[in-house]
Scaffold this motif. Structure first.
Motif, PDB file in Angstrom:
ATOM      1  N   ARG A  89       0.815  -1.208   0.000  1.00  0.00           N
ATOM      2  CA  ARG A  89       0.000   0.000   0.000  1.00  0.00           C
ATOM      3  C   ARG A  89       0.857   1.269   0.000  1.00  0.00           C
ATOM      4  O   ARG A  89       0.344   2.360  -0.210  1.00  0.00           O
ATOM      5  CB  ARG A  89      -0.928   0.001   1.219  1.00  0.00           C
ATOM      6  N   ARG A  90       2.137   1.110   0.258  1.00  0.00           N
ATOM      7  CA  ARG A  90       3.016   2.278   0.218  1.00  0.00           C
ATOM      8  C   ARG A  90       3.282   2.669  -1.238  1.00  0.00           C
ATOM      9  O   ARG A  90       3.284   1.836  -2.141  1.00  0.00           O
ATOM     10  CB  ARG A  90       4.347   1.988   0.908  1.00  0.00           C
ATOM     11  N   ALA A  91       3.522   3.938  -1.446  1.00  0.00           N
ATOM     12  CA  ALA A  91       3.747   4.449  -2.802  1.00  0.00           C
ATOM     13  C   ALA A  91       5.020   3.853  -3.392  1.00  0.00           C
ATOM     14  O   ALA A  91       6.027   3.693  -2.687  1.00  0.00           O
ATOM     15  CB  ALA A  91       3.835   5.970  -2.777  1.00  0.00           C
ATOM     16  N   ARG A  92       4.945   3.534  -4.651  1.00  0.00           N
ATOM     17  CA  ARG A  92       6.156   3.116  -5.352  1.00  0.00           C
ATOM     18  C   ARG A  92       6.967   4.359  -5.692  1.00  0.00           C
ATOM     19  O   ARG A  92       6.447   5.477  -5.733  1.00  0.00           O
ATOM     20  CB  ARG A  92       5.812   2.320  -6.602  1.00  0.00           C
ATOM     21  N   VAL A  93       8.234   4.158  -5.971  1.00  0.00           N
ATOM     22  CA  VAL A  93       9.122   5.250  -6.365  1.00  0.00           C
ATOM     23  C   VAL A  93       9.684   4.902  -7.734  1.00  0.00           C
ATOM     24  O   VAL A  93      10.207   3.796  -7.947  1.00  0.00           O
ATOM     25  CB  VAL A  93      10.259   5.456  -5.345  1.00  0.00           C
ATOM     26  N   SER A  94       9.559   5.826  -8.672  1.00  0.00           N
ATOM     27  CA  SER A  94       9.999   5.596 -10.052  1.00  0.00           C
ATOM     28  C   SER A  94      11.134   6.535 -10.413  1.00  0.00           C
ATOM     29  O   SER A  94      11.134   7.706 -10.014  1.00  0.00           O
ATOM     30  CB  SER A  94       8.829   5.807 -11.025  1.00  0.00           C
ATOM     31  N   TYR A  95      12.098   6.004 -11.142  1.00  0.00           N
ATOM     32  CA  TYR A  95      13.250   6.776 -11.614  1.00  0.00           C
ATOM     33  C   TYR A  95      13.224   6.783 -13.136  1.00  0.00           C
ATOM     34  O   TYR A  95      13.101   5.717 -13.772  1.00  0.00           O
ATOM     35  CB  TYR A  95      14.551   6.166 -11.108  1.00  0.00           C
ATOM     36  N   LEU A  96      13.331   7.959 -13.719  1.00  0.00           N
ATOM     37  CA  LEU A  96      13.280   8.100 -15.166  1.00  0.00           C
ATOM     38  C   LEU A  96      14.664   8.463 -15.687  1.00  0.00           C
ATOM     39  O   LEU A  96      15.276   9.438 -15.230  1.00  0.00           O
ATOM     40  CB  LEU A  96      12.268   9.176 -15.556  1.00  0.00           C
ATOM     41  N   PHE A  97      15.145   7.653 -16.640  1.00  0.00           N
ATOM     42  CA  PHE A  97      16.439   7.879 -17.285  1.00  0.00           C
ATOM     43  C   PHE A  97      16.186   8.211 -18.757  1.00  0.00           C
ATOM     44  O   PHE A  97      15.835   7.318 -19.540  1.00  0.00           O
ATOM     45  CB  PHE A  97      17.325   6.632 -17.211  1.00  0.00           C
ATOM     46  N   PRO A  98      16.319   9.451 -19.179  1.00  0.00           N
ATOM     47  CA  PRO A  98      16.204   9.751 -20.615  1.00  0.00           C
ATOM     48  C   PRO A  98      17.493   9.370 -21.339  1.00  0.00           C
ATOM     49  O   PRO A  98      18.597   9.743 -20.925  1.00  0.00           O
ATOM     50  CB  PRO A  98      15.974  11.275 -20.641  1.00  0.00           C
ATOM     51  N   VAL A  99      17.363   8.609 -22.411  1.00  0.00           N
ATOM     52  CA  VAL A  99      18.523   8.085 -23.142  1.00  0.00           C
ATOM     53  C   VAL A  99      18.334   8.343 -24.633  1.00  0.00           C
ATOM     54  O   VAL A  99      17.252   8.083 -25.182  1.00  0.00           O
ATOM     55  CB  VAL A  99      18.701   6.569 -22.897  1.00  0.00           C
ATOM     56  N   ASP A 100      19.362   8.838 -25.287  1.00  0.00           N
ATOM     57  CA  ASP A 100      19.362   9.025 -26.732  1.00  0.00           C
ATOM     58  C   ASP A 100      20.146   7.874 -27.353  1.00  0.00           C
ATOM     59  O   ASP A 100      21.339   7.703 -27.076  1.00  0.00           O
ATOM     60  CB  ASP A 100      20.001  10.366 -27.109  1.00  0.00           C
ATOM     61  N   VAL A 101      19.481   7.075 -28.178  1.00  0.00           N
ATOM     62  CA  VAL A 101      20.104   5.885 -28.763  1.00  0.00           C
ATOM     63  C   VAL A 101      20.332   6.068 -30.258  1.00  0.00           C
ATOM     64  O   VAL A 101      20.375   5.093 -31.011  1.00  0.00           O
ATOM     65  CB  VAL A 101      19.255   4.630 -28.492  1.00  0.00           C
ATOM     66  N   ASN A 102      20.504   7.293 -30.705  1.00  0.00           N
ATOM     67  CA  ASN A 102      20.686   7.551 -32.133  1.00  0.00           C
ATOM     68  C   ASN A 102      22.077   7.173 -32.618  1.00  0.00           C
ATOM     69  O   ASN A 102      22.303   7.064 -33.819  1.00  0.00           O
ATOM     70  CB  ASN A 102      20.423   9.032 -32.434  1.00  0.00           C
ATOM     71  N   GLU A 103      23.036   6.986 -31.698  1.00  0.00           N
ATOM     72  CA  GLU A 103      24.394   6.579 -32.042  1.00  0.00           C
ATOM     73  C   GLU A 103      24.643   5.163 -31.515  1.00  0.00           C
ATOM     74  O   GLU A 103      23.924   4.690 -30.631  1.00  0.00           O
ATOM     75  CB  GLU A 103      25.402   7.546 -31.423  1.00  0.00           C
ATOM     76  N   PRO A 104      25.669   4.484 -32.045  1.00  0.00           N
ATOM     77  CA  PRO A 104      25.949   3.134 -31.533  1.00  0.00           C
ATOM     78  C   PRO A 104      26.132   3.098 -30.019  1.00  0.00           C
ATOM     79  O   PRO A 104      25.654   2.173 -29.360  1.00  0.00           O
ATOM     80  CB  PRO A 104      27.236   2.738 -32.271  1.00  0.00           C
ATOM     81  N   THR A 105      26.855   4.077 -29.475  1.00  0.00           N
ATOM     82  CA  THR A 105      26.989   4.178 -28.023  1.00  0.00           C
ATOM     83  C   THR A 105      25.991   5.214 -27.526  1.00  0.00           C
ATOM     84  O   THR A 105      26.133   6.404 -27.801  1.00  0.00           O
ATOM     85  CB  THR A 105      28.413   4.601 -27.632  1.00  0.00           C
ATOM     86  N   PRO A 106      24.937   4.801 -26.818  1.00  0.00           N
ATOM     87  CA  PRO A 106      23.912   5.749 -26.363  1.00  0.00           C
ATOM     88  C   PRO A 106      24.483   6.752 -25.365  1.00  0.00           C
ATOM     89  O   PRO A 106      25.585   6.590 -24.827  1.00  0.00           O
ATOM     90  CB  PRO A 106      22.869   4.838 -25.700  1.00  0.00           C
ATOM     91  N   ILE A 107      23.714   7.812 -25.117  1.00  0.00           N
ATOM     92  CA  ILE A 107      24.087   8.816 -24.125  1.00  0.00           C
ATOM     93  C   ILE A 107      22.874   9.132 -23.266  1.00  0.00           C
ATOM     94  O   ILE A 107      21.736   9.018 -23.706  1.00  0.00           O
ATOM     95  CB  ILE A 107      24.607  10.116 -24.790  1.00  0.00           C
ATOM     96  N   THR A 108      23.123   9.504 -22.015  1.00  0.00           N
ATOM     97  CA  THR A 108      22.050   9.926 -21.133  1.00  0.00           C
ATOM     98  C   THR A 108      21.822  11.425 -21.300  1.00  0.00           C
ATOM     99  O   THR A 108      22.763  12.183 -21.545  1.00  0.00           O
ATOM    100  CB  THR A 108      22.382   9.614 -19.674  1.00  0.00           C
ATOM    101  N   LEU A 109      20.576  11.837 -21.181  1.00  0.00           N
ATOM    102  CA  LEU A 109      20.203  13.242 -21.346  1.00  0.00           C
ATOM    103  C   LEU A 109      19.898  13.834 -19.981  1.00  0.00           C
ATOM    104  O   LEU A 109      18.754  13.913 -19.559  1.00  0.00           O
ATOM    105  CB  LEU A 109      18.991  13.360 -22.277  1.00  0.00           C
ATOM    106  N   GLY A 110      20.943  14.192 -19.267  1.00  0.00           N
ATOM    107  CA  GLY A 110      20.747  14.779 -17.954  1.00  0.00           C
ATOM    108  C   GLY A 110      20.660  13.724 -16.867  1.00  0.00           C
ATOM    109  O   GLY A 110      20.667  12.518 -17.120  1.00  0.00           O
ATOM    110  N   PRO A 111      20.557  14.144 -15.630  1.00  0.00           N
ATOM    111  CA  PRO A 111      20.490  13.207 -14.500  1.00  0.00           C
ATOM    112  C   PRO A 111      19.133  12.518 -14.447  1.00  0.00           C
ATOM    113  O   PRO A 111      18.159  12.978 -15.052  1.00  0.00           O
ATOM    114  CB  PRO A 111      20.676  14.137 -13.282  1.00  0.00           C
TER     115      PRO A 111
END
Length: 812
Positions: free
Chosen positions: A782-804
């Motif tokens: 019944r306790r709230a879940r906690v979600s973490y969002l990771f924005p990732v750009d996968v346009n290149e072979p090695t992806p990159i994260t877009l900010g924290p």
């Protein structure tokens, strides 16, 4: 019989040719695109593991015939169901092989079809299984289709038994069996219990279609009933678009099931009744339903399920009454004589009727002992013997050696049958084709202009392969001999021929001879199955390893040679591969190659070069390797005979990591947090167990091929220890961020789900995905879940994260 006969009763011919906004994919044998029926068709062949052009063989006949039933142009020898739709052709069966492909290869092709924009995927093949369960990668590919709203239509199989095959048995797939000219199910159809919820029968006897070389053939089997259903689904999607609606392939599948004509047959669980599956395809009624002529304008009942294609109401009864027959009391498989068509000449316009679909399985009398253990996909048609005798079969078997295969899917079973009075067709020279193995097929559709590049970011383990015995033996000879740690009873050294399969010996050899690295076939494995062959990017990505040791036979006083001071350049990619292969051996840390009981190699040379005579610390065990790169379009045949695609690896994103080190890092972060928050009381053993459970879920539940944008983002943000170590600790400590009494904050949260969706963050030339990792309280749901969002750009072979990463309470 013409495939478009299923549309009889519908007057609007203009609307019944399809729409170029609808994309249909066909996974089958090579297609002869020079056939007149494909002239001016909007067809695109997608690069797959099968790169050969269509020829006179069995699989080219199968693929060309199936494709023509969908895309044959009006006025040509064959008019297909949807000639105006865009088509993707993804060949997966070879003429030169036995018609069997791994389930893994089917999963690859399904993912490719989805990424290229397919709405409907036609698979005239499958693998017979005991429980109808797909293997991991295929199951994930089907889930991808369900998540993206893509309808998969697959043949039920032609073994003539109460049995299931994949992918047709999957609940989200629309399964298809073949009906005869009288509307009755063919004796060769499979009729497992699962098909009673997701399967229909459609005309599949003596279906006229294209043959390589410009001719036509009539073929029989569920392979050739499947395009009738796929085409009907595409017409329903086109009707949705013409009415200003968004395309909804899953709705089309539900309507096909809901409007199927169920037989007036009792009792319902009798074998004869179950052979009808849900019922007969009623394309006119389905079309009227979706256009508002036969029900709610939406075409979907109020209680229609959100996903899958399970029927939402009882099918309409047919206007006939069937009495009990022989099938009501007969259980088990029905054996059929099987014959084989030969190659077709362009001038041959005759239409001998025979089933062109390779069967799901080899006839029992032709299956070698232990063969059932192979899971493989084949076209939905059987190719058993035709009475040519054991000599012919033995000769054919000698020409078609079977190499070990990874799990694969077989065709829909059933035999090649000949029309009454027609002699059985044979391969050129009178030989009998080798019984086909399992095989998979999908519909075709052209690639969008903005189709994503063939990028890969996969997670697995590194291995190496020799390809041939000759190359393996050449490595053995070049590696020479190794000295055993213990001398003989007289104190003399004991030598043994090098073992090229020993990862430690191979690493030591490559350390001194780095130029031999590209002579190996490096592979990425998932669950011990090779997924890709790996090659390093061009030689400008190099490391300087260390001085090569002097030759072991060099005596004091000899003239110094080049090897005394030469530092050989090493490809960074190959260097990491050789280290990974060595570091993956065993579950315990390994001794350094320079240790007394290991062959002397680069590590010893490096110590020698810098004057370091002390022992190095034991090397950490390597748990996983991340491999980014680009699919080259080439394929590599491994020593086992398995064919895998080749990836050119981007050195920037190759990482080796150690699970124990990650657990220690998370433990350290949690321990620090524990010191600052006295209400949190955790024990080291609990933390280690929780973190390892987290990693097991990531490594196994979410394993994938790393081809789709979502999977590349997931692999980058969710499985790479270098990127998410701190975030794992934050997630496990989520109880600290949820308002609650102090006693409720005294334990750790645990991982619940990892999901990926298209990101709202956009920038020029980007492909941004949001990876959402959710944690829950295992002791209080019944306790709230906690979600973490990771924005990732996968346009290149090695992806990159877009900010924290961003943290949210509840679902995001």
């Amino acid at each position: 019989m013409k495939v478009r006969s299923v549309l009889d009763g519908l007057a609007s011919e203009e609307e019944l040719l399809g729409d170029d906004r609808v994309c249909v994919a066909v996974l089958d044998g090579p297609v002869d695109l020079r056939h007149p029926c494909f002239t001016d068709g909007r067809l695109t062949r997608i690069s797959t593991l099968v790169q050969e052009e269509a020829g006179p063989g069995l699989m080219s006949l199968h693929g060309s015939h199936v494709a023509s039933l969908l895309f044959g142009r009006p006025g040509s020898p064959v008019t297909g169901m949807v000639p105006r739709c865009r088509g993707l052709l993804l060949p997966i069966f070879r003429d030169t092989a036995e018609g069997r492909v791994p389930q893994l290869d089917l999963a690859r092709a399904i993912e490719q079809a989805v990424e290229h924009g397919a709405h409907v995927i036609n698979i005239s093949g499958g693998q017979r299984t005991a429980d109808g369960q797909s293997e991991g990668m295929l199951e994930r590919a089907l889930q991808l289709c369900d998540d993206r709203g893509v309808l998969v239509v697959a043949a039920v199989g032609n073994d003539g038994c109460d049995c299931l095959q994949v992918p047709a048995a999957a609940p989200s797939v629309l399964a298809v069996g073949a009906a005869g000219t009288d509307g009755e199910p063919l004796e060769t159809n499979n009729w497992g219990a699962g098909y009673r919820r997701n399967g229909v029968i459609a005309p599949g006897q003596d279906i006229v279609g294209a043959a390589p070389g410009g001719g036509v053939r009539t073929l029989t089997g569920s392979s050739f009933a499947t395009p009738a259903v796929s085409g009907t689904a595409a017409l329903l999607i086109a009707a949705q678009l013409r009415r200003g609606r968004e395309p909804d392939p899953r709705e089309a599948g539900r309507i096909i099931l809901a409007t199927a004509q169920a037989p007036a047959c009792a009792p319902e669980d009798a074998p004869r009744c179950r052979r009808f599956l849900v019922g007969r395809l009623d394309a006119p009624r389905a079309y009227e339903r979706i256009t508002g002529g036969g029900g709610a304008p939406s075409g979907v009942p109020d209680d229609a399920p959100e996903t899958g294609v399970a029927p939402t109401q009882e099918p309409a009864p047919a206007h006939r009454q069937d009495g009990p027959g022989e099938d009501d009391i007969r259980e088990g498989a029905h054996a059929m004589e099987t014959n084989h068509p030969n190659s077709v000449s362009p001038q041959d316009g005759s239409l001998p009727a025979h089933d062109a679909g390779p069967g799901i399985g080899t006839p029992p009398q032709l299956v070698p002992e232990g063969e059932a253990a192979h899971s493989s996909v084949a076209p939905a048609c059987g190719c058993g013997g035709d009475g040519a005798g054991p000599e012919a079969e033995a000769a054919d078997a000698a020409q078609s050696p079977r190499a070990p295969q990874a799990a694969a899917v077989t065709g829909d079973g059933g035999g090649w049958s000949t029309a009454a009075g027609q002699p059985p067709l044979r391969e050129p020279g009178g030989g009998v084709p080798h019984p086909p193995g399992a095989g998979v097929a999908a519909a075709c559709a052209p690639a969008p202009v903005s189709a994503p590049p063939p990028l890969v970011y996969a997670i697995g383990r590194i291995n190496f392969d020799f390809g041939t015995e000759a190359r393996r033996d050449s490595f053995r000879q070049q590696m020479g001999f190794t000295t055993l740690p213990q001398p003989d009873s007289e104190g003399r050294p004991v030598y043994r021929e090098a073992n090229p399969y020993d990862p430690r010996q191979m690493r030591d050899y490559l350390s001194v001879n780095p130029w031999a690295s590209d002579k190996l076939i490096w592979t990425l494995e998932i669950d011990r199955t090779p997924i890709y062959a790996l090659e390093a990017e061009p030689a400008f990505g190099m490391d300087w390893g260390g001085p090569v040791e002097p030759p072991p036979d060099r005596r004091p006083g000899d003239t110094p040679g080049l090897t005394d001071s030469y530092y050989p350049p090493v490809s960074r990619v190959y260097k990491m591969f050789r280290d990974a292969v060595w570091g993956q051996v065993g579950e315990q840390p390994l001794q350094n190659p320079g240790a007394a009981d290991q062959p002397q190699g680069m590590a010893a040379a490096q110590r020698q070069g810098r004057g370091d005579t002390g022992a190095e610390q034991p090397r950490d065990y390597i748990s996983r390797v991340s491999v980014p790169g680009v699919l080259t379009g080439d394929t590599v045949r491994l020593f086992s005979g398995q064919l895998v695609p080749k990836v050119r690896v981007d050195a920037r994103g190759v990482h080796l990591w150690n699970e124990t080190a990650l657990v220690d890092a998370v433990l350290q972060a949690i321990t620090k947090h524990d010191a600052e928050n006295p209400e949190l009381s955790v024990h080291e053993a609990d933390v280690r167990m929780t973190v390892r459970a987290f990693l097991d879920k990531v490594y196994y539940q979410f394993r994938n091929l790393g081809q789709t944008s979502a999977d590349r983002a997931l692999n980058y943000a969710g499985t790479n220890a270098y990127n998410v170590g701190n975030e794992i600790a934050e997630g496990l400590l989520s109880s600290s961020y949820v308002p609650a009494p102090p006693e409720a904050r005294s334990h750790l949260y645990t991982l619940d789900t990892i999901t990926v969706r298209k990101s709202a963050f956009e920038r020029m030339g980007s492909d941004c995905q949001d990876v959402i990792v959710s944690f829950i309280d295992p002791e209080n749901d019944r306790r709230a879940r906690v979600s973490y969002l990771f924005p990732v750009d996968v346009n290149e072979p090695t992806p990159i994260t877009l900010g924290p990463p961003h943290r949210f309470l509840g679902d995001f």
